[in-house]
Enzyme design. Sequence first.
Site, PDB file in Angstrom:
ATOM      1  N   HIS A 165      10.356 -11.998  67.847  1.00 36.81           N
ATOM      2  CA  HIS A 165       9.294 -11.301  67.968  1.00 36.81           C
ATOM      3  C   HIS A 165       8.705 -10.987  68.689  1.00 36.81           C
ATOM      4  O   HIS A 165       7.514 -11.513  69.707  1.00 36.81           O
ATOM      5  CB  HIS A 165       8.097 -11.940  66.884  1.00 36.81           C
ATOM      6  N   ASP A 169       2.241  -9.792  63.593  1.00 37.58           N
ATOM      7  CA  ASP A 169       1.891  -8.717  62.111  1.00 37.58           C
ATOM      8  C   ASP A 169       0.877  -9.519  61.893  1.00 37.58           C
ATOM      9  O   ASP A 169      -0.061 -10.720  61.078  1.00 37.58           O
ATOM     10  CB  ASP A 169       3.694  -9.720  61.335  1.00 37.58           C
ATOM     11  N   HIS A 244       2.795  -4.601  55.564  1.00 37.18           N
ATOM     12  CA  HIS A 244       2.051  -5.386  56.445  1.00 37.18           C
ATOM     13  C   HIS A 244       1.843  -4.592  57.891  1.00 37.18           C
ATOM     14  O   HIS A 244       2.893  -3.071  57.970  1.00 37.18           O
ATOM     15  CB  HIS A 244       2.789  -6.438  57.477  1.00 37.18           C
ATOM     16  N   HIS A 246       2.684  -4.168  61.535  1.00 41.50           N
ATOM     17  CA  HIS A 246       3.400  -4.467  63.702  1.00 41.50           C
ATOM     18  C   HIS A 246       2.328  -4.008  64.340  1.00 41.50           C
ATOM     19  O   HIS A 246       2.025  -3.083  64.662  1.00 41.50           O
ATOM     20  CB  HIS A 246       4.757  -4.138  63.401  1.00 41.50           C
TER      21      HIS A 246
END
Length: 272
Positions: A165, A169, A244, A246
């Site tokens: 990642h 998030d 969500h 990011h």
Amino acid sequence: MAFTRPTGKHRAPNRLTRKSAQIAGIAALATTGVIGGLASPALAAGTEAPSVSETGLNQVIAIEGTLADQVATQADVQKHQAEVAAKAKAAAKAKAAAKAKAEANAKAAAKAKAEAKAKAAREAKARAARSAERTRLGAFQLPVAGSYVTTGYKSSGSLWSSGRHSGIDFHAASGSSVVAVGSGTVVEAGWGGAYGNNIVLRMTDGTYTQYGHLSSIGVSVGQSVGAGQRIGFSGSTGNSTGPHLHFEARTTPSYGSDMDPVAYLRAHGVTV
């Protein structure tokens, strides 16, 4: 029968006639030299000089002298009074001029003081505005108010093409307001592939922040934004498993220059 005006000793001369006769007698004495002859040898030889009561000369001279003295005194008094009045007038004029000058000076001083006060107030206001602007520019906040991190930085998994990642998030229901974490300029606003609808900002400190998976975008490239200004709404566009936000912090606007977003936000005073 014709009547004639009485004459002789039976009618006494009036006052004007007596006065005229007296003056005429004095003039005659002066003309014939009688007065001057009072001191002549003939008089000294036994001729008796006319008395004051007979000639009235000394009385006339005395009266004339008294009148002359009175006239001279009156003239002196009038002159003195005129001088006193002139001095008083000049003093009053000088006093009025001094008062007017003092009032003008006081007015000018008050005006200068008011202008200085107004200038100081303007400068203070300008300083406060600059300070507020610096504070605004330097202030940072969460991109979604009251949110929290659901997926951490560098988390691994098959969901990311790089295997990890590259950001974090934030929990955000679809349509939640997304705001700029700080002041900056929009350098990208549109489709970002796996990021879906995304925005990239160049922050005032030279770093970059990214906002991905948006349902809609509310800014355009080149636009300046302030901390807390809404730039779009959260969603689930691009490579996403659900609504969500990011969020990434980068050293450049490009993918691969990411840095820890949590540390970045904390360094700018944001509690994450």
